[in-house]
Design a protein around this motif. Structure first.
Motif, short mmCIF file in Angstrom:
data_model
loop_
_atom_site.label_atom_id
_atom_site.label_comp_id
_atom_site.label_asym_id
_atom_site.label_seq_id
_atom_site.Cartn_x
_atom_site.Cartn_y
_atom_site.Cartn_z
N VAL A 162 -18.87 -2.72 -30.36
CA VAL A 162 -19.88 -3.13 -31.38
C VAL A 162 -19.18 -2.37 -32.64
O VAL A 162 -19.17 -1.16 -32.68
CB VAL A 162 -21.16 -2.77 -31.10
N GLY A 163 -19.08 -3.17 -33.89
CA GLY A 163 -18.62 -2.69 -35.09
C GLY A 163 -19.75 -2.08 -35.76
O GLY A 163 -20.96 -2.20 -35.47
N GLY A 164 -19.38 -1.14 -36.97
CA GLY A 164 -20.16 -0.69 -37.73
C GLY A 164 -21.48 -1.56 -38.48
O GLY A 164 -22.47 -1.42 -38.72
N ASP A 165 -20.87 -2.81 -38.35
CA ASP A 165 -21.93 -3.96 -38.95
C ASP A 165 -22.70 -4.72 -37.85
O ASP A 165 -23.43 -5.60 -38.19
CB ASP A 165 -21.05 -5.01 -40.01
N GLY A 166 -22.54 -4.23 -36.81
CA GLY A 166 -23.11 -4.89 -35.69
C GLY A 166 -22.60 -5.88 -35.04
O GLY A 166 -23.06 -6.62 -33.96
N THR A 167 -21.12 -6.40 -35.59
CA THR A 167 -20.51 -7.25 -34.73
C THR A 167 -20.23 -7.03 -33.38
O THR A 167 -19.75 -5.89 -33.10
CB THR A 167 -19.18 -7.65 -35.75
N ARG A 168 -20.56 -8.07 -32.41
CA ARG A 168 -20.10 -7.46 -31.00
C ARG A 168 -18.87 -8.37 -30.53
O ARG A 168 -18.61 -9.42 -30.86
CB ARG A 168 -21.36 -8.36 -30.30
N LEU A 169 -18.35 -7.67 -29.71
CA LEU A 169 -16.88 -7.92 -29.15
C LEU A 169 -17.33 -8.16 -27.43
O LEU A 169 -17.65 -7.17 -26.96
CB LEU A 169 -15.85 -6.95 -29.23
N GLY A 170 -17.41 -9.46 -27.03
CA GLY A 170 -17.49 -9.73 -25.74
C GLY A 170 -16.31 -9.99 -24.99
O GLY A 170 -15.15 -9.65 -25.55
N ARG A 171 -16.42 -10.48 -23.85
CA ARG A 171 -15.26 -10.69 -22.91
C ARG A 171 -14.40 -12.12 -23.24
O ARG A 171 -13.49 -12.42 -23.00
CB ARG A 171 -15.68 -10.86 -21.55
N GLY A 172 -15.17 -12.86 -24.22
CA GLY A 172 -14.34 -14.06 -24.68
C GLY A 172 -14.90 -15.54 -24.07
O GLY A 172 -14.59 -16.46 -24.40
N GLY A 173 -15.95 -15.33 -23.03
CA GLY A 173 -16.38 -16.59 -22.47
C GLY A 173 -17.38 -17.23 -23.44
O GLY A 173 -17.54 -18.49 -23.16
N GLY A 174 -17.95 -16.62 -24.36
CA GLY A 174 -18.88 -17.29 -25.05
C GLY A 174 -20.50 -17.28 -24.51
O GLY A 174 -21.27 -17.91 -25.75
N SER A 175 -20.73 -16.72 -23.69
CA SER A 175 -22.07 -17.18 -23.13
C SER A 175 -23.18 -16.38 -23.96
O SER A 175 -24.06 -17.05 -24.26
CB SER A 175 -22.08 -16.48 -21.62
N PRO A 204 -13.39 -7.18 -35.67
CA PRO A 204 -12.92 -8.53 -36.47
C PRO A 204 -14.18 -9.77 -36.16
O PRO A 204 -14.43 -9.77 -34.83
CB PRO A 204 -11.60 -8.83 -35.82
N ALA A 205 -14.44 -10.28 -37.10
CA ALA A 205 -15.69 -11.07 -36.79
C ALA A 205 -14.95 -12.70 -37.07
O ALA A 205 -14.24 -12.96 -38.10
CB ALA A 205 -16.77 -11.08 -37.85
N GLU A 206 -15.21 -13.71 -36.22
CA GLU A 206 -15.02 -14.89 -36.33
C GLU A 206 -16.30 -15.83 -36.50
O GLU A 206 -17.47 -15.13 -36.19
CB GLU A 206 -14.33 -15.54 -35.15
N PRO A 207 -16.25 -17.23 -36.97
CA PRO A 207 -17.30 -17.66 -37.17
C PRO A 207 -18.55 -17.66 -36.24
O PRO A 207 -19.66 -17.95 -36.42
CB PRO A 207 -17.06 -19.14 -37.79
N HIS A 208 -18.00 -17.85 -34.82
CA HIS A 208 -19.07 -18.05 -33.74
C HIS A 208 -19.74 -16.56 -33.52
O HIS A 208 -20.61 -16.55 -32.74
CB HIS A 208 -18.32 -18.58 -32.42
N ASP A 209 -19.13 -15.49 -33.80
CA ASP A 209 -19.65 -14.11 -33.75
C ASP A 209 -20.98 -13.94 -34.06
O ASP A 209 -21.29 -14.37 -35.20
CB ASP A 209 -18.68 -12.97 -34.05
N ARG A 210 -21.77 -13.15 -33.53
CA ARG A 210 -22.94 -12.74 -33.65
C ARG A 210 -23.28 -11.30 -33.72
O ARG A 210 -22.75 -10.70 -32.78
CB ARG A 210 -24.22 -13.39 -32.75
N ARG A 211 -24.34 -10.71 -34.61
CA ARG A 211 -24.38 -9.32 -34.60
C ARG A 211 -25.63 -8.72 -33.96
O ARG A 211 -26.45 -9.57 -33.41
CB ARG A 211 -24.43 -8.79 -36.15
#
Length: 232
Positions: A162-175, A204-211
């Protein structure tokens, strides 16, 4: 040919590299280190449940080296007040998640044994979960639908970082991107559980990413993100 813009393609490649590095680091953690970290996370999540007065929680069921270990659901059940409830995910064929309520295992029911990660020594316990697809463990109760998570007080989610702004990095499946995208505002407090070293400055944040609103790490404990709900 990629449909991503140059900036989005760069972010996507950075995320792939970061994801690979973090997964490799997780898999290399010695069992004793992972067990001690899980025990710390249990204590910190239990403290959060009691401090916030959460009566309904949605959480994930850790597999492999995911933070929290196999005992996390049982610890959360024990932390809930009388009448509280714990929702756990059930994977759908399209990778979305529906939810079912967890309950203490029936000693005579069709449950699978789970080995505890308690650092005091391994023990065999009865699990409240049954085997699901892709090596997952799931609650056996009635499916409550994808929207059931919207009404809980606290949502604990998996993350690789998780980044400083709350952006979450998951495994890439999108669930969990789908789960977070359907939450109302204001909604539940959303907290990611991490290993030490996975609470990073930038993801890094992409449009589908949630914090997320906050993270919990074994040694750092609970840490809010900039837009964490007031009072949490």
């Amino acid at each position: 040919m990629s449909d991503l813009t140059p900036d989005a393609e760069k972010s996507h490649q950075i995320k792939i590299s970061l994801r690979t590095r973090l997964l490799t680091a997780r898999r290399s953690l010695p069992v004793a280190v992972r067990s001690a970290a899980d025990a710390q996370l249990h204590d910190r999540t239990t403290a959060l449940v009691r401090r916030t007065g959460a009566r309904s929680i949605a959480a994930y069921v850790p597999v492999g080296s995911e933070p929290g270990g196999p005992d996390l659901p049982d610890r959360l059940l024990a932390a809930l007040p009388p009448g509280g409830r714990l929702l756990l995910p059930v994977l759908l064929p399209d990778n979305d998640l529906t939810w079912a309520e967890a309950a203490p295992a029936d000693p005579g029911g069709p449950v699978a044994p789970v080995v505890s990660t308690d650092p005091s020594g391994p023990r065999t316990a009865r699990s409240l979960l049954v085997a699901g697809p892709r090596g997952l463990r799931e609650p056996a109760g009635p499916r409550l639908g994808v929207e059931a998570v919207c009404s809980v007080d606290l949502l604990l989610v998996p993350a690789l970082a998780v980044g400083g702004d709350g952006t979450r990095l998951g495994r890439g499946g999108g669930s969990y991107d789908r789960v977070l995208a359907r939450l109302p505002e204001p909604g539940p407090l959303v907290v990611a559980l991490l290993h030490d070293g996975e609470d990073v400055d930038f993801v890094p944040a992409e449009p589908h990413d949630r914090r997320v609103h906050a993270v919990i790490t074994p040694t750092g404990g609970f840490a809010r993100r900039p837009y964490s709900p007031s009072g949490s």
